[in-house]
Motif scaffolding. Structure first.
Motif, PDB file in Angstrom:
ATOM      1  N   VAL A  86      -9.668  -3.991  -2.720  1.00  0.00           N
ATOM      2  CA  VAL A  86      -9.012  -4.264  -1.431  1.00  0.00           C
ATOM      3  C   VAL A  86      -7.676  -3.536  -1.364  1.00  0.00           C
ATOM      4  N   GLN A  87      -6.924  -3.603  -2.456  1.00  0.00           N
ATOM      5  CA  GLN A  87      -5.626  -2.934  -2.493  1.00  0.00           C
ATOM      6  C   GLN A  87      -5.769  -1.453  -2.182  1.00  0.00           C
ATOM      7  N   GLY A  88      -6.719  -0.787  -2.822  1.00  0.00           N
ATOM      8  CA  GLY A  88      -6.918   0.642  -2.597  1.00  0.00           C
ATOM      9  C   GLY A  88      -7.406   0.948  -1.192  1.00  0.00           C
ATOM     10  N   HIS A 109      -2.342  -0.550  -0.054  1.00  0.00           N
ATOM     11  CA  HIS A 109      -1.169  -1.266  -0.574  1.00  0.00           C
ATOM     12  C   HIS A 109      -0.742  -0.624  -1.894  1.00  0.00           C
ATOM     13  N   ARG A 110       0.545  -0.397  -2.035  1.00  0.00           N
ATOM     14  CA  ARG A 110       1.056   0.214  -3.265  1.00  0.00           C
ATOM     15  C   ARG A 110       1.062  -0.779  -4.418  1.00  0.00           C
ATOM     16  N   SER A 111       1.160  -2.048  -4.099  1.00  0.00           N
ATOM     17  CA  SER A 111       1.264  -3.065  -5.148  1.00  0.00           C
ATOM     18  C   SER A 111       0.206  -4.147  -4.942  1.00  0.00           C
ATOM     19  N   ILE A 112      -0.385  -4.581  -6.040  1.00  0.00           N
ATOM     20  CA  ILE A 112      -1.347  -5.680  -5.977  1.00  0.00           C
ATOM     21  C   ILE A 112      -0.667  -6.964  -5.501  1.00  0.00           C
ATOM     22  N   VAL A 154       1.423  -7.297  -3.044  1.00  0.00           N
ATOM     23  CA  VAL A 154       1.336  -7.328  -1.575  1.00  0.00           C
ATOM     24  C   VAL A 154      -0.045  -7.831  -1.162  1.00  0.00           C
ATOM     25  N   THR A 155      -1.065  -7.244  -1.744  1.00  0.00           N
ATOM     26  CA  THR A 155      -2.441  -7.632  -1.417  1.00  0.00           C
ATOM     27  C   THR A 155      -2.673  -9.096  -1.744  1.00  0.00           C
ATOM     28  N   SER A 156      -2.273  -9.507  -2.916  1.00  0.00           N
ATOM     29  CA  SER A 156      -2.508 -10.882  -3.328  1.00  0.00           C
ATOM     30  C   SER A 156      -1.708 -11.864  -2.488  1.00  0.00           C
ATOM     31  N   TYR A 215      -3.746 -12.057   0.935  1.00  0.00           N
ATOM     32  CA  TYR A 215      -5.129 -12.522   0.972  1.00  0.00           C
ATOM     33  C   TYR A 215      -5.413 -13.787   0.177  1.00  0.00           C
TER      34      TYR A 215
END
Length: 53
Positions: free
Chosen positions: A2-4, A8-11, A13-15, A18
Motif C-alpha cells: 500500500v505504501q508503495g 508514501h515515503r514512510s510506512i 504515514v501509511t499506517s 489506514y
C-alpha cells in the motif's frame, strides 16, 4: 504494498492513515459474512423441513 502504491515515503504515514480504518472494515466484513451464512442456514433448514414433511 500500500505504501508503495500510494507513494508514501514512510510506512508511518501509511499506517497512521489506514490502521484506524481497518477495524471498522473488518467489522463490516464480518457482519456481511454473518448475514450470508445465516441466510444460507435458514434456506437449508427450510429445505430440510420440506423434505421431512
Amino acid at each position: 504494498m500500500v505504501q508503495g502504491t500510494l507513494g508514501h515515503r514512510s510506512i508511518v504515514v501509511t499506517s497512521d492513515i489506514y490502521t484506524s480504518v481497518l477495524p471498522e472494515v473488518y467489522h463490516q466484513s464480518a457482519q456481511a459474512i454473518a448475514r450470508l451464512v445465516l441466510a444460507r442456514a435458514r434456506k437449508t433448514a427450510r429445505k430440510a423441513r420440506k423434505m421431512a414433511a
